[in-house]
Design an enzyme around this catalytic site. Structure first.
Site, short mmCIF file in Angstrom:
data_model
loop_
_atom_site.label_atom_id
_atom_site.label_comp_id
_atom_site.label_asym_id
_atom_site.label_seq_id
_atom_site.Cartn_x
_atom_site.Cartn_y
_atom_site.Cartn_z
N GLU A 172 15.75 -28.76 -14.01
CA GLU A 172 16.26 -30.04 -13.52
C GLU A 172 16.55 -30.99 -14.68
OE1 GLU A 172 17.46 -31.84 -9.93
OE2 GLU A 172 16.71 -29.82 -10.33
N HIS A 191 22.99 -27.75 -14.67
CA HIS A 191 22.28 -26.50 -14.39
C HIS A 191 23.11 -25.31 -14.90
CE1 HIS A 191 18.98 -27.93 -11.89
NE2 HIS A 191 19.80 -28.53 -11.05
N HIS A 211 26.00 -33.11 -12.25
CA HIS A 211 24.62 -32.64 -12.12
C HIS A 211 24.57 -31.10 -12.07
CE1 HIS A 211 20.41 -32.86 -10.46
NE2 HIS A 211 20.78 -31.69 -9.97
N GLU A 212 25.33 -30.53 -11.16
CA GLU A 212 25.29 -29.07 -11.01
C GLU A 212 25.77 -28.38 -12.29
OE1 GLU A 212 23.63 -27.88 -8.61
OE2 GLU A 212 23.54 -29.74 -7.49
#
Lengths: 501, 501
Positions: free
Chosen positions: B294, B268, B264-265
Site C-alpha cells: 500500500e 501497486h 493509486h493502482e
C-alpha cells in the site's frame, strides 16, 4: 458410496475444469496479455496443459475404460455418450510414444515461429523442412490412430470431422467445383455487375462495434452468457454455456468484414450458449465436429447475413446506426454491392461462392500428401497450378499463396475440409428450417427468435451426444447433401446479380 | 542430478504458477465474467484453489521443510529467503484441523453474502451471528498460529504486516490522532476554505481514461507489462512482473476519483513490474507486507498525486486534455480545490488527512475484540461513538457505518492498520528520497523517471526478500516513524489552505 460412474464423471469434470481454465488462458492471451507477460504465459500454459493431458491419458482414466469395457451396463445413457468421446480421445493420445509426441509438439511449436518468418521472407522453402517433419510424424502416428479407416488421409479427417472420408468428400468436391463454375458463368453472361464503390466508405470503428452488438443480440447471442472483445483475428471460445465469448476486429474502410465477422463468431457463440445443461462439465457440451461447429457460424454469416430478406428488415436500422453515410444508397443497391463475388487470393477474404474453391485446392493437396505421392517440396507449384485452374488467379508469391494459412505449420492437416462442410451442413439445415418455418417472413420482420429457437431445439441442445452423421440425419431426414448449398447459392447470387428468370 | 534445492524450487514454482492462474481467474471475474458464468467460475476457482492449497501444505512440502531444518546449509541465500516465506505459510495453514478450516471458510463465504443483504436492509444484526462465528474461529485458531507474539491481536496483525504489534501501533495511533486534530484546528482557524464547485464539473469518461493512461505512463507504469481495464472497484493484480494489471472506475462528475484511483493502482502496478527477475516463480516476487504494498500506491496517490509541485507540471496537460472544461480555473485555484479536506462517513471517500481516523476506529474495535472484552454485539454502538469522537460525525444507519467495508465479513481482521501503515511508510520513503533527489524540481518538470528509478532501486527490486522492518531500515536508516507523515501533511495542507507562515 459413490459408484464407478460417479467417480468416472468426477474425473471427467476435473478434465473439463482444466479445459475451461485453458480456454480462459487462451482467450486472455489473445485479448489482454501484455507483451512482457508472454514468457510467463508460456510456462503457465505448459503446466496446466500437462496436468490436463495427464488426467486424460493417465492410469485412472485407463482403469475406468477397462472397467466399463468389461461392465457396459454400469453406465447410463449419458455416461455411455461421455465414454464414447473420452475413449476416442484416450485412444488418440495414449498409444503414441511420449518422446515422439513431445518431439512432434516441439516441431509444431518451431514451425509456427518459422511460418511467421517465411511469410516475411515470402519464401516457402524456409518452412519446408519443418512441414516435412510434421508430415513424417503424422505418417508415423497414423498406424496408432487407425481404427478401420480405408485410407491414411481418412484417419486425419476423422480427427476433425468424425466419420468423414475421401469416399464422401471426392464427389462433394466435384459437385461443388462444377456447380460454382456454372453459377459464375451465369453471373458473367446474364447478370448485372453490382455497384460496390460505397462498400469501402469510412464507418467509425465505434459505430461498427455498435452495429455488431445490436445485430448479434437480435440474432440470439446472449450477452448475459458471453462478451465481445477485440483481437487481431476474430475468434470464439466457450468456457461453458454461461460464458461463450466472441471477439472481433474493425477496419474503418471495411464495415462488411466487421459486421459479417461479428455475426459469424456470434453463430459459434450461440451454439455454445445453448447446450443441454445436463452436459455441463463433460465433453458432451461441445459440437460433434468442427464442421458442425462451423455450420452454426456460417449459418449466421451466410444464410442469414447474406440473405436478401434479412437485409429487407435490417437495412433501415443499418442506415440509422451509420447516420448519413449510406443515405444515398437504397436497399437494393446496398444488398447487390454487399453480395459482389470475385475470386480472391486469400481464403479468409473470399465470398461464400468462391470460398469452396480455396478448400478444394487444400483438400487435393492434403489428400495427395497422404494418399498419393506428392511431396512437401512439390506443394507450392501444385498450389499455383490449382489456383490458376480453379480460381483463375495465380499468387505473386508464397505469402499470398501457400503461406497464407497457419494450419499446416500448426499440424492441422485434415482440418480445412471442415470449413466447407460447415457451409454444406448450414445450407441443409437452412433448407430443413425453411420447410418448418416461414423463414423469409421471419427474417424480414427483424424478430429472429423463432429461428434462434428452432436452431436451439434441433441442433444446439444435443451438443456432442450425437455423431455428425446422426445429427444431420435427425435434423434433415437425410445424409449430407451438397445440392442444398448449390441451390441456395444459385438462387441467391442470381437474385443479387439480377439475372432474368 | 537435481539437488534438494532444485526440487524444492520446482515445487515452489508449481505453486507460483497456480497462484498466477488464480490471479488471472480473479481478475477476469471482476472485469469480463458474464453473469451466467458465475456458478461455473465458482467450481473452477474451488478446484484450482484446492490444487494450490494441497501443494502448499502437502506431504512433499512438509518433507522439504523437515529436510532443510536438518540441513540448513543445503540452501543458498535465495533458497533460504524463499524457505522463510514458504515455511511461514505452511505453519499458518498446516496445523489447523482441516474440518475446522473448511467450516471457517464456509462461514466466511456465507458472511459475505449476508453482508450484501445486511447492507440493503441497513441492519448489522443480520451479519452479527456470522461475524461472531468468524471471531470465534479466529480465537480458536490463534493458539495454532501463535509464534511468540505478546497478544492475540498481534497474531492477526502479523498475518498482514509481519512483525507489527499493538506495542508499536498504539503510540502511532495516538500521535496521529493528536497531530491530525492539530492540523484541522489550524486550517479551521487560520486557513482559507478552498473553492470546490468546479470539482464536480462533467468530464467525459473517455477523457478521464485518457488522462489516467497518460499520467500513469509518465509515473512509470509500463503498459508493456500491464493493462488498464474497468471494474466496479479499482484493483491491481500481478500475475507476474511482466503482467501487472490495473483497473479503474469513472464517474462523469468525479474526475478526481478516477484520476487519483488510477494513480493509486498504478503505484501497486509499478511495484510489481519491478521485482528482481531472479525472484520469478517464487513468493519473493511480492511485497514484504500489505502495508508496504500500500505504501507504493499511496506514494503515487498522495505524495505525488496531491503534491503542489506535481500539479505545477501537470495542470497545463490536464487543461489541454480536458478541453475548455477548466479554462477559467487557474492552477492555484485548482490545486486548492483538489486538496479540500472534510470528514466523510465512508473510509474509501476520505481525503488523506482524515483517512487515518477511519483506521483508528477500526483498529480500536478489532483490538478490543481480541485483546479486550468487547463483543461483536457491542460494535455498532462503539462505532457510532468513535466516529462522533474522532471525526465529529455519526452515521445515519449501519450501511454508512459499520457495514461499509466487506473486510470483517471476509475474515480479514487485523488488515485495516496496513492501509494506515502504507501512508506512514510512504511518507518516510518520500522524506528519504527528498534527501537524495531534488524531488520538487523533478515533479515540476513532468519527467518523473528519476523518481521511478529511485523507487525501483531502493524498494521494488527487493520484493519480499527483506522483512518490512529490514526494508524500512535499509531505505531510511531508521525504524517506522509517523512524524514524517505528520510533517508532510502539516506543510501540504497549510500550503493548500494558504495558512500564513
Amino acid at each position: 458410496m459413490a459408484t464407478q460412474e460417479q467417480d468416472f464423471l468426477a474425473l471427467v469434470k476435473q478434465i473439463n475444469l482444466l479445459d475451461m481454465n485453458l480456454t480462459l488462458i487462451d482467450w486472455d492471451s489473445h485479448t489482454n496479455l501484455p507483451q512482457d507477460g508472454a514468457s510467463f504465459r508460456g510456462e503457465l500454459t505448459g503446466y496446466i496443459s500437462g496436468q490436463e493431458l495427464a488426467l486424460r491419458t493417465g492410469t485412472a482414466m485407463g482403469q475406468f475404460l477397462d472397467y466399463f469395457a468389461a461392465h457396459p451396463t454400469a453406465l447410463d445413457e449419458k455416461g455411455q455418450q461421455v465414454l464414447r468421446l473420452v475413449k476416442k480421445d484416450y485412444d488418440l493420445n495414449h498409444d503414441i510414444p511420449a518422446e515422439d509426441y513431445a518431439a512432434y509438439q516441439q516441431v509444431v511449436s518451431d514451425a509456427q515461429q518459422v511460418w511467421e518468418q517465411a511469410r516475411v521472407a515470402q519464401d516457402f522453402s524456409l518452412l519446408q523442412p519443418y512441414l516435412e517433419k510434421i508430415v513424417a510424424f503424422k505418417k508415423q502416428f497414423i498406424p496408432y490412430w487407425k481404427r478401420g479407416q480405408a485410407t491414411d488421409y481418412d484417419v486425419l479427417l476423422d480427427q476433425f470431422e468424425p466419420g468423414m472420408t475421401v469416399v464422401q468428400l471426392d464427389p462433394i468436391m466435384a459437385t461443388l467445383k462444377a456447380g460454382i463454375q456454372k453459377i459464375q458463368r451465369t453471373l458473367a453472361t446474364r447478370g448485372t455487375q453490382p455497384r460496390t464503390d460505397f462498400m469501402s466508405r469510412a464507418v467509425p470503428e465505434a459505430v461498427q462495434e455498435r452495429l455488431v452488438r445490436a445485430t448479434v443480440s437480435r440474432l440470439g447471442y446472449d450477452f448475459k452468457k458471453g462478451n465481445l472483445s477485440r483481437s487481431t483475428h476474430p475468434f470464439t471460445v466457450a468456457l461453458n454455456r454461461g460464458d461463450a465469448r466472441i471477439t472481433n476486429r474493425y477496419g474503418v474502410h471495411d464495415f462488411q468484414m466487421a459486421l459479417l465477422g461479428g455475426i459469424h463468431e456470434a453463430g459459434h457463440g450461440l451454439y455454445m450458449q445453448n447446450f443441454n445443461p445436463d452436459y455441463d462439465y463433460t465433453p458432451l457440451a461441445d459440437a460433434p465436429s468442427m464442421g458442425l461447429h462451423e455450420s452454426q457460424s456460417l449459418f449466421n454469416e451466410i444464410f442469414i447475413g447474406r440473405n436478401a430478406a434479412f437485409w429487407q428488415g435490417e437495412y433501415g436500422r443499418f442506415q440509422q446506426t451509420t447516420g448519413d453515410i449510406f443515405a444515398d444508397i437504397d436497399e437494393a443497391t446496398f444488398y447487390q454491392g454487399f453480395m459482389a463475388t470475385k475470386p480472391t487470393m486469400i481464403r479468409t477474404e473470399a465470398d461464400p461462392l468462391t470460398y469452396p474453391l480455396h478448400i478444394v485446392v487444400r483438400y487435393e493437396l492434403e489428400k495427395a500428401l497422404f494418399n498419393g505421392d506428392t511431396t512437401v517440396a512439390e506443394l507450392p507449384a501444385l498450389w499455383r497450378q490449382k489456383y490458376q485452374e480453379y480460381l483463375g488467379i495465380t499468387p505473386a508469391n508464397d505469402t499470398e499463396g501457400i503461406l497464407q494459412d497457419i494450419h499446416w505449420a500448426g499440424g492441422d492437416l485434415g482440418y480445412f475440409p471442415t470449413y466447407l462442410l460447415g457451409q454444406i451442413y448450414a445450407a441443409q439445415f437452412y433448407h430443413t428450417m425453411s420447410q418448418a418455418l416461414p423463414v423469409t417472413d421471419i427474417l424480414a420482420s427483424g424478430d429472429y427468435s423463432q429461428i434462434t429457437q428452432w436452431r436451439k431445439d434441433n441442433i444446439h441442445w444435443f451438443g456432442a451426444s450425437l455423431t455428425p452423421q446422426a445429427l444431420i440425419k435427425q435434423v434433415s431426414g437425410e445424409a449430407l447433401n451438397p445440392q442444398y448449398w448449390l441451390d441456395w447459392m444459385t438462387a441467391t447470387f442470381e437474385n443479387a446479380y439480377q439475372v432474368p428468370k
